[in-house]
Scaffold this motif. Sequence first.
Motif, PDB file in Angstrom:
ATOM      1  N   ARG A  48     145.687 -19.600  -2.235  1.00 14.15           N
ATOM      2  CA  ARG A  48     144.317 -19.821  -1.741  1.00 14.15           C
ATOM      3  C   ARG A  48     143.372 -20.044  -2.910  1.00 14.15           C
ATOM      4  O   ARG A  48     142.551 -20.960  -2.906  1.00 14.15           O
ATOM      5  CB  ARG A  48     143.831 -18.619  -0.937  1.00 14.15           C
ATOM      6  CG  ARG A  48     144.354 -18.554   0.464  1.00 14.15           C
ATOM      7  CD  ARG A  48     143.865 -17.333   1.170  1.00 14.15           C
ATOM      8  NE  ARG A  48     142.442 -17.452   1.477  1.00 14.15           N
ATOM      9  CZ  ARG A  48     141.778 -16.594   2.218  1.00 14.15           C
ATOM     10  NH1 ARG A  48     142.377 -15.539   2.715  1.00 14.15           N
ATOM     11  NH2 ARG A  48     140.502 -16.778   2.460  1.00 14.15           N
ATOM     12  N   GLN A  63     136.549 -24.268   0.256  1.00 12.86           N
ATOM     13  CA  GLN A  63     136.892 -23.058   0.992  1.00 12.86           C
ATOM     14  C   GLN A  63     137.041 -23.359   2.486  1.00 12.86           C
ATOM     15  O   GLN A  63     137.927 -22.838   3.149  1.00 12.86           O
ATOM     16  CB  GLN A  63     135.810 -22.011   0.765  1.00 12.86           C
ATOM     17  CG  GLN A  63     136.154 -20.647   1.262  1.00 12.86           C
ATOM     18  CD  GLN A  63     135.117 -19.617   0.867  1.00 12.86           C
ATOM     19  OE1 GLN A  63     134.027 -19.947   0.408  1.00 12.86           O
ATOM     20  NE2 GLN A  63     135.446 -18.360   1.042  1.00 12.86           N
ATOM     21  N   ASN A 100     140.477 -25.122   3.253  1.00 12.83           N
ATOM     22  CA  ASN A 100     141.662 -24.490   2.681  1.00 12.83           C
ATOM     23  C   ASN A 100     142.685 -24.162   3.772  1.00 12.83           C
ATOM     24  O   ASN A 100     142.457 -23.278   4.596  1.00 12.83           O
ATOM     25  CB  ASN A 100     141.251 -23.222   1.931  1.00 12.83           C
ATOM     26  CG  ASN A 100     142.340 -22.692   1.043  1.00 12.83           C
ATOM     27  OD1 ASN A 100     143.522 -22.922   1.298  1.00 12.83           O
ATOM     28  ND2 ASN A 100     141.964 -21.982   0.003  1.00 12.83           N
ATOM     29  N   LEU A 157     145.383 -22.631   3.511  1.00 12.72           N
ATOM     30  CA  LEU A 157     145.992 -21.328   3.270  1.00 12.72           C
ATOM     31  C   LEU A 157     145.129 -20.194   3.811  1.00 12.72           C
ATOM     32  O   LEU A 157     145.557 -19.048   3.844  1.00 12.72           O
ATOM     33  CB  LEU A 157     146.226 -21.140   1.769  1.00 12.72           C
ATOM     34  CG  LEU A 157     147.244 -22.129   1.220  1.00 12.72           C
ATOM     35  CD1 LEU A 157     146.775 -22.776  -0.042  1.00 12.72           C
ATOM     36  CD2 LEU A 157     148.577 -21.467   1.065  1.00 12.72           C
ATOM     37  N   ALA A 158     143.904 -20.507   4.213  1.00 14.01           N
ATOM     38  CA  ALA A 158     142.980 -19.492   4.707  1.00 14.01           C
ATOM     39  C   ALA A 158     142.854 -19.523   6.225  1.00 14.01           C
ATOM     40  O   ALA A 158     142.054 -18.781   6.785  1.00 14.01           O
ATOM     41  CB  ALA A 158     141.607 -19.700   4.063  1.00 14.01           C
TER      42      ALA A 158
END
Length: 170
Positions: free
Chosen positions: A117, A127, A130, A132-133
């Motif tokens: 992340r 952000q 993302n 991965l978040a």
Amino acid sequence: MMSIERGKIPMESQTSTQPSMGEDPSSQHTPSRYESQKRRDWNTFVQFLKNQRPPVPLSSCTGVHVLNFLRYLDQFGKTKVHALGCVFYGHPEPLGPCSCPLRQAWGSLDALVGRLRAAYEENGGTQESNPLAGSVIRVYLREVKEKQAKARGIPYKKKMKSKKKVGSPS
């Protein structure tokens, strides 16, 4: 002098031309263990995306691609996770060997996702975008944690803190 939290500053800005007082000048260009691991993890992830058919550009990466990467890494794990039919399923300390597969431990996956992340955002991703978040990753990690806890007989339930009563002996 201001303290720098590890992992919060891009790699380029962590090196300086002059050492601070008390610092070893030879350590100026050596990244921390965390930064080195983050770079290795990032390179592995980017290579995984490139090896997909067709290759997946980072800008098109989704939570599904991240899940595929985490599942791919699972085959290289070192943690015994007992299958539902195994005689040792649910036992924290099995008495003998079994043929259950080795998997990535939940804690290792959680740490990996955290490093990726951070690396995603350090490498130009926002952000908000993302992958991965995303919630799909959080759900996957929670499921892995619960499955491994059941298989090993270890409860991962949040403990409630007991409140001390005023005036009562402890």
